[in-house]
Design an enzyme around this catalytic site. Structure first.
Site, PDB file in Angstrom:
ATOM      1  N   ARG A  39       0.826  -1.206   0.000  1.00 25.30           N
ATOM      2  CA  ARG A  39       0.000   0.000   0.000  1.00 25.30           C
ATOM      3  C   ARG A  39       0.862   1.257   0.000  1.00 25.30           C
ATOM      4  O   ARG A  39       0.506   2.267  -0.625  1.00 25.30           O
ATOM      5  CB  ARG A  39      -0.944  -0.005   1.203  1.00 25.30           C
ATOM      6  CG  ARG A  39      -1.927   1.161   1.186  1.00 25.30           C
ATOM      7  CD  ARG A  39      -2.919   1.080   2.329  1.00 25.30           C
ATOM      8  NE  ARG A  39      -3.959   0.100   2.053  1.00 25.30           N
ATOM      9  CZ  ARG A  39      -4.183  -0.970   2.779  1.00 25.30           C
ATOM     10  NH1 ARG A  39      -3.425  -1.210   3.842  1.00 25.30           N
ATOM     11  NH2 ARG A  39      -5.154  -1.809   2.482  1.00 25.30           N
ATOM     12  N   ALA A  40       2.008   1.212   0.672  1.00 29.99           N
ATOM     13  CA  ALA A  40       2.876   2.391   0.722  1.00 29.99           C
ATOM     14  C   ALA A  40       3.354   2.772  -0.677  1.00 29.99           C
ATOM     15  O   ALA A  40       3.380   3.962  -1.031  1.00 29.99           O
ATOM     16  CB  ALA A  40       4.070   2.123   1.637  1.00 29.99           C
TER      17      ALA A  40
END
Length: 721
Positions: free
Chosen positions: A264-265
């Site tokens: 997700r980062a």
């Protein structure tokens, strides 16, 4: 404030980033800034009369008010800012079904909730860290999927819910779980400037707004309109912005260098970099865009346990970006690539990597002269009347804060409040300052942790200890959590009852049983079951609640042996970690010398509690009676503030009482006062050595509490409970 403004504007350009979490101390205008964002968003065109705000050009095919005809009448309304109260129920958030109509007539009667109202607007949650975890999960799921689903007793309703999610929080009141932190796209830290000139300008503008709200708003109308125009232009430009492979490798290198979990980062950083490029009028992502996006997307994703605070080492960030460039020297970084020279004009100056913010024509940091502040300073640049930028002043104040207190002649830090009584200062609930006399030895369970280079001492568990489960007896009605048994809205169904107010969770079999004997009298031959309001039965569910875990810690000389106090701190830290995982509030009282101190009022911040524990000095006599009386006083106050949260008092002591006259008799009286509060207690016996006085056992008897030896309170993490 520059980072906060930039993060909000980037999400306004690209809501797909996933929202903003604003962390900061009280009184830093977090809510004011968020509420101002809605006025900068473009107006919304919706189907007339649709309660769910469907776009006429692309209506939701599953809209409960639909289907909408192709020639439906359209109307324009401003973008909404919907505020979610901390105490909101789940039905108020997602909407509610009329279960009587659904079961009796087979009609889907749905009342929209706050998620429907926030569709295509802003959903703002103040004090998001105080919101129940299941509601935070629900909000973040809806924000990620763009839809809200309501599933109850076989009835399903779904509608579009695309909104910009913004949460604000004061870390002193507790942290969000790492899993929830990760779901917010960007996070920023805000704090009040310590520069007097900046503070004077803030007060001046506030007083001017109070004296003439309309005139003050008119003074800034042109600046607001200019920023709103740039947001609209950046939204139009965003689909055409390209993300070259070189920038993708830089993003991957940075996320790998900071060892963040999952992917997700990387995705959020890429989306933020695209939005930042569009905001600055570029059609390609550059290394500057990647750097700014990483500064906003990664700090909160580095948190691994409750004793970590979000933070990002910018030196490591620069090194990671440089490694990505060195690994592929033949690929251009596109820093000088072509860009769109559209409404935003030529390529503006990039943001200051240290101070955040953004620049450029028409942007919030533009230095044009047509919109001046009250004193001639530029309103969008944040400069004061003397031309000193706000972010530089804040940076200087931060450097002074990081420098800490001046060292005294003996090399120890002097007390910030002028005292040197060996106690931590009581006016710092966040635990950011170090008290006089607090020593951190090599074998003490503390080490330096913190964000932004604050270097605050934080106690962390040693040896991987895990606390054994301690619970309050009986069944409570408290807030959802994971410690003691309680009647809650979530959990296993244990029975049914006639609802006192609006139906929470329907108990379908009990409702049918209540209605079945009356069907003939109600004229039913065939068709749906005929229900009346008095037939409805509500499910009684039993789950787990969070408690107020009050630590009453003996810090006297009898506990001051280094090895013993180290063991006590390790055990308490394991209990603090357990309290964090079980959604408890914690409070810390310590007694030594001639009295007791409330080191930490009731809070959800386990980090603040561990900081206070790191600062805890030892020595002096043992005023056990004063510690017990202080616990009784705190419980009385907290019962008024949070009546549904049951307490659990942990008295950590060896049972000795040596302060004052007739200390043993006074201790017995104080124990009776604490026992009269009805709060369940556990006495943690810290006595060690071959010769034992069993004084802690006597105290446990006086409190009618179980005795838990310190050595059995914890176990290694690799052992099952």
């Amino acid at each position: 404030m520059a980072d906060m403004r930039l993060a909000l504007l980037l999400n306004a350009v690209s809501p797909a980033i996933g929202g903003v979490l604003v962390r900061g101390e009280k009184g830093t205008a977090k809510s004011t800034a968020v509420r101002a964002l809605a006025a900068l968003l473009p107006p919304v065109l919706r189907v007339a009369g649709c309660r769910f705000g469907c776009d006429p050009a692309d209506p939701d095919p599953g809209c409960p008010d639909g289907p909408h005809p192709a020639d439906a009448t359209a109307e324009t309304r401003p973008a909404r800012l919907v505020e979610l109260p901390v105490g909101a129920a789940e039905d108020r958030v997602v909407g509610s079904l009329d279960l009587e109509k659904a079961l009796g007539a087979g009609v889907r009667a749905f009342e929209p909730g706050l998620l429907a109202a926030a569709h295509r607007g802003v959903l703002y949650v103040d004090e998001v860290n105080l919101l129940h975890d299941h509601l935070v999960d629900l909000l973040l799921d809806a924000a990620a999927m763009g839809r809200s689903h309501v599933e109850r007793e076989g009835v399903s309703v779904s509608h579009a819910a695309r909104f910009l999610l913004v949460g604000t929080m004061n870390p002193e009141e507790g942290e969000l779980r790492p899993q929830l932190l990760d779901r917010f796209g960007l996070t920023v830290e805000v704090g009040a400037s310590r520069d007097p000139e900046v503070r004077v300008e803030v007060v001046r503008r506030r007083l001017a707004a109070d004296a003439d709200p309309a005139g003050f708003a008119a003074r800034w109308a042109d600046a607001d309109a200019q920023v709103a125009a740039q947001v609209a232009a950046a939204r139009r430009r965003l689909p055409g912005v390209r993300l070259p492979d070189a920038a993708l490798r830089q993003i991957a290198e940075v996320c790998a260098a900071f060892d963040v979990d999952g992917m997700r980062a990387d995705i959020v950083t890429a989306r933020a970099a695209l939005a930042h490029a569009a905001w600055h009028g570029r059609d390609r992502v550059t290394i500057d865009d990647v750097r700014v996006a990483a500064r906003l997307a990664l700090p909160h994703r580095r948190r691994r346990d409750p004793f970590d605070t979000p933070g990002l080492d910018e030196k490591r960030l620069d090194e990671a970006l440089q490694r990505a460039q060195d690994a592929h020297p033949d690929e251009p970084d596109d820093e000088d690539g072509p860009h769109d020279g559209g409404p935003a004009g030529p390529r503006p100056e990039g943001p200051d990597p240290d101070g955040g913010g953004s620049g450029g024509h028409g942007g919030p940091d533009d230095g044009s002269s047509d919109s001046r502040g009250l004193d001639g300073g530029d309103p969008r640049s944040g400069a004061d009347g003397g031309g000193k930028p706000v972010d530089q002043a804040a940076s200087g104040a931060a450097e002074r804060a990081r420098a800490g207190a001046d060292a005294g002649p003996d090399g120890r830090a002097e007390s910030p409040n002028g005292r040197d009584d060996g106690w931590p200062p009581t006016d710092d609930p966040g635990g950011r300052r170090r008290s006089a006399g607090a020593q951190v030895g090599d074998d003490d369970p503390t080490r330096q942790r913190g964000s932004g280079g604050q270097g605050q001492p934080v106690a962390v568990p040693q040896g991987g200890l895990r606390a054994r489960l301690l619970t309050a007896p009986g069944v409570g009605d408290g807030v959802p959590g994971r410690r003691s048994r309680a009647r809650t809205g979530r959990g296993r169904t244990t029975g049914a009852r006639v609802p006192a107010a609006r139906v929470g969770a329907l108990h379908l079999p009990a409702t049918i049983r209540a209605a079945a004997p009356h069907q003939a009298a109600r004229g039913r031959v065939t068709g749906p079951l005929r229900l009346r309001p008095d037939d409805v039965r509500e499910a009684v569910r039993e789950g787990r609640e969070g408690n107020l875990v009050l630590f009453v810690v003996d810090a006297s000389g009898s506990m001051g042996a280094r090895q013993r106090m180290t063991a006590v701190k390790d055990a308490v830290l394991a209990l603090l970690t357990d309290a964090y995982q079980r959604r408890d509030k914690v409070a810390v009282i310590a007694f030594r010398g001639s009295g007791a101190r409330t080191l930490l009022p009731a809070t959800s911040s386990v980090l603040a509690a561990s900081t206070r524990l790191a600062e805890l000095p030892t020595g002096g006599r043992t005023p056990l009676a004063e510690g017990l009386l202080a616990a009784a006083d705190l419980l009385r106050v907290e019962r008024l503030r949070d009546p549904k949260r049951r307490p659990l008092v942990l008295v950590v002591t060896d049972g000795r009482a040596t302060a004052g006259q007739r200390p043993l008799d006074r201790t017995a009286g104080a124990a009776a006062v604490l026992a009269a509060t009805g709060a369940p207690c556990v006495v943690v016996d810290c006595e060690s050595g071959p010769v034992r006085l069993n004084l802690a056992r006597r105290l446990a008897t006086q409190l009618n509490a179980p005795l838990q030896p310190l050595t059995t309170l914890t176990h290694p993490r690799d052992l099952a409970r």
